[in-house]
Design an enzyme around this catalytic site. Structure first.
Site, PDB file in Angstrom:
ATOM      1  N   ASP A 185      -2.926 -10.407  -2.203  1.00 30.15           N
ATOM      2  CA  ASP A 185      -3.243  -9.721  -0.688  1.00 30.15           C
ATOM      3  C   ASP A 185      -4.711  -9.674  -0.867  1.00 30.15           C
ATOM      4  O   ASP A 185      -5.183  -9.116  -2.258  1.00 30.15           O
ATOM      5  CB  ASP A 185      -2.312  -8.639  -0.488  1.00 30.15           C
ATOM      6  CG  ASP A 185      -2.902  -8.096   0.809  1.00 30.15           C
ATOM      7  OD1 ASP A 185      -2.065  -8.380   1.810  1.00 30.15           O
ATOM      8  OD2 ASP A 185      -3.849  -7.551   1.261  1.00 30.15           O
TER       9      ASP A 185
ATOM     10  N   ASP B  19      -4.544 -12.526   4.138  1.00 30.93           N
ATOM     11  CA  ASP B  19      -5.650 -11.805   4.357  1.00 30.93           C
ATOM     12  C   ASP B  19      -6.915 -12.475   3.454  1.00 30.93           C
ATOM     13  O   ASP B  19      -7.970 -11.963   3.831  1.00 30.93           O
ATOM     14  CB  ASP B  19      -5.777 -10.622   4.781  1.00 30.93           C
ATOM     15  CG  ASP B  19      -4.861  -9.857   3.791  1.00 30.93           C
ATOM     16  OD1 ASP B  19      -4.645 -10.260   2.664  1.00 30.93           O
ATOM     17  OD2 ASP B  19      -4.493  -8.605   4.180  1.00 30.93           O
TER      18      ASP B  19
ATOM     19  N   HIS C 291      -6.385  -7.166  -0.129  1.00 32.69           N
ATOM     20  CA  HIS C 291      -6.489  -5.487  -0.200  1.00 32.69           C
ATOM     21  C   HIS C 291      -5.745  -5.146  -1.696  1.00 32.69           C
ATOM     22  O   HIS C 291      -4.848  -5.655  -2.155  1.00 32.69           O
ATOM     23  CB  HIS C 291      -5.986  -4.642   0.790  1.00 32.69           C
ATOM     24  CG  HIS C 291      -6.527  -5.347   2.026  1.00 32.69           C
ATOM     25  ND1 HIS C 291      -5.892  -6.080   3.153  1.00 32.69           N
ATOM     26  CD2 HIS C 291      -7.600  -5.063   2.610  1.00 32.69           C
ATOM     27  CE1 HIS C 291      -6.689  -6.110   4.237  1.00 32.69           C
ATOM     28  NE2 HIS C 291      -7.854  -5.666   3.725  1.00 32.69           N
TER      29      HIS C 291
ATOM     30  N   HIS D  95       0.899  -1.339  -0.094  1.00 35.04           N
ATOM     31  CA  HIS D  95      -0.290   0.045   0.001  1.00 35.04           C
ATOM     32  C   HIS D  95       0.928   1.262   0.073  1.00 35.04           C
ATOM     33  O   HIS D  95       0.262   2.315  -0.218  1.00 35.04           O
ATOM     34  CB  HIS D  95      -0.862  -0.046   1.301  1.00 35.04           C
ATOM     35  CG  HIS D  95      -1.990  -0.968   1.153  1.00 35.04           C
ATOM     36  ND1 HIS D  95      -2.923  -1.239   0.150  1.00 35.04           N
ATOM     37  CD2 HIS D  95      -2.361  -1.998   2.172  1.00 35.04           C
ATOM     38  CE1 HIS D  95      -3.645  -2.100   0.404  1.00 35.04           C
ATOM     39  NE2 HIS D  95      -3.362  -2.676   1.605  1.00 35.04           N
TER      40      HIS D  95
HETATM   41 ZN   LIG Z   1      -4.090  -7.053   2.684  1.00 32.96          ZN
END
Ligand SMILES: [Zn+2]
Length: 397
Positions: A183, A271, A185, A146
């Protein structure tokens, strides 16, 4: 490196990675107000440490080559990050901690630890390029996918994958590199950094509109010369084994095959697993195993097996280590005796690919025809120039 470690799978690890302190909180929220302190911040060392321990206790560690990290230099970090951000990170870390962006906690010494995490990825990339390692797993912390050039985000401080790509280009002369991010996200960091670059293919599989909010949509496909080299596959909540494997089969593998990278990186977050508190997907240990097997296979066919997997998120302390173990097992080709003890409790039917998930995967699969092929960049440049010249001509609508 001696004969015994030659062409093995490398494992990047350093105890310092576990000493990056993120404070206390409740879930992803800091303590304070009505949030009673005392619980560790959700991005704490437990899942990574337990994964490292499982690699040792299962015996897998005997089949891996240890990779000793070094700190990434400021010069290397400045290939991606801004001088202001680097200065801020250093200052926060030296002053005992603070906030490096949005949900990006810094503790005392986090700057040096983040440097060592990024540097560990660079050392692993060097060893793969030098032929001493077949492939590698960087079990680093803090994560990176991120992080943006000018700020940290979502528990990420330095953009480990993007920094590695920049390093591979600067030091090893690679041009075409692919980054697959599973991931749960959105991989907003690499998307933003390489958005106009036709020679870095970024593919992000993530839960639709989870984090960061308002990014990771199918329509974000790259800009200018880079159009087509960014693929987002926002999977609906509830996607499990069937959906993830279909995504690999119908999107990731054909896109990589068309792009023909010289090396493949994976941002591997756990995740997306069914016990994760920060998302609503249902991937299992077996899902991660088969996704990795597919990438090992295509890396063998397209880029001499060059594959580097970077640890990102994953917040189920008891299940993420099993998923991570399966990934490292597949990289190394060595299967331990560890079995998934949770799998018998699952509703297997919910793991099947559902029609609404297949719909999204099919739609994204249609975008692959715009993934730039090798050698197409010069043609694209000429076309863009032609468009610019035509746009400047007077009297045209
Ligand atoms: Zn994540």
């Amino acid at each position: 490196m001696d004969e015994a470690t030659l062409r093995r799978t490398g494992l990047v690890w350093h105890e310092s990675y576990m000493w990056h302190i993120t404070g206390t909180g409740a879930g992803a929220h800091p303590a304070g107000g009505f949030m009673e302190p005392g619980l560790p911040h959700i991005d704490n060392p437990a899942a990574r440490r337990r994964m490292r321990n499982l690699i040792e206790v299962s015996g897998l560690i005997d089949h891996l080559a240890p990779v000793r990290p070094r700190p990434a230099t400021e010069e290397e970090l400045l290939r991606i990050h801004t001088p202001d951000y680097i200065a801020r990170l250093k200052r926060l870390s030296a002053e005992g901690g603070g906030e490096a962006g949005e949900k990006a906690p810094v503790g005392p010494g986090s700057w040096e630890i983040a440097q060592l995490a990024a540097g560990g990825c660079l050392v692993a990339a060097d060893a793969i390029m030098g032929g001493t390692l077949r492939n590698a797993y960087a079990l680093v912390r803090p994560p990176g996918h991120h992080a943006e050039p000018g700020q940290g985000r979502g528990f990420c401080l330095l953009a480990n994958a993007a920094l590695t790509i920049a390093h591979l280009r600067a030091l090893h002369g690679l041009r075409r590199i692919a980054l697959v991010d599973w991931d749960v996200h959105h991989g907003n960091g690499a998307q933003g950094i390489f958005y106009e670059d036709p020679e870095v293919l970024t593919i992000s599989l993530h839960e639709e509109d989870n984090y960061p909010r308002g990014s990771g949509f199918i329509t974000e496909r790259g800009r200018g010369l880079g159009f087509g080299a960014n693929i987002n596959l926002p999977l609906p909540p509830g996607s499990g084994h069937g959906a993830y494997l279909a995504a690999i089969e119908h999107v990731v593998l054909p896109a990589l095959g068309r792009f023909a990278p010289e090396m493949i990186l994976v941002s591997s977050g756990y995740d997306a697993c069914l016990y994760d508190p920060l998302a609503r997907q249902m991937a299992m240990m077996e899902t991660y195993r088969l996704m990795t097997r597919a990438l090992v296979s295509i890396a063998g066919r397209t880029c001499n097996g060059r594959l580097l997997v970077l640890h990102e998120g994953g917040y189920s302390d008891f299940y993420a280590p099993l998923c991570g173990l399966a990934v490292v097992e597949e990289l190394s080709g060595y299967r331990t005796a560890v079995q998934d003890p949770f799998v018998s409790h699952l509703d297997r039917s919910a793991q099947r690919l559902q029609p609404h998930q297949a719909e999204v995967i099919t739609a994204v699969g249609k975008l692959i025809e715009d993934v730039p092929r090798p050698g197409s960049t010069s043609t694209r440049r000429a076309n863009v120039r032609k468009l610019h010249v035509e746009a400047l001509r007077p009297g045209q609508a």
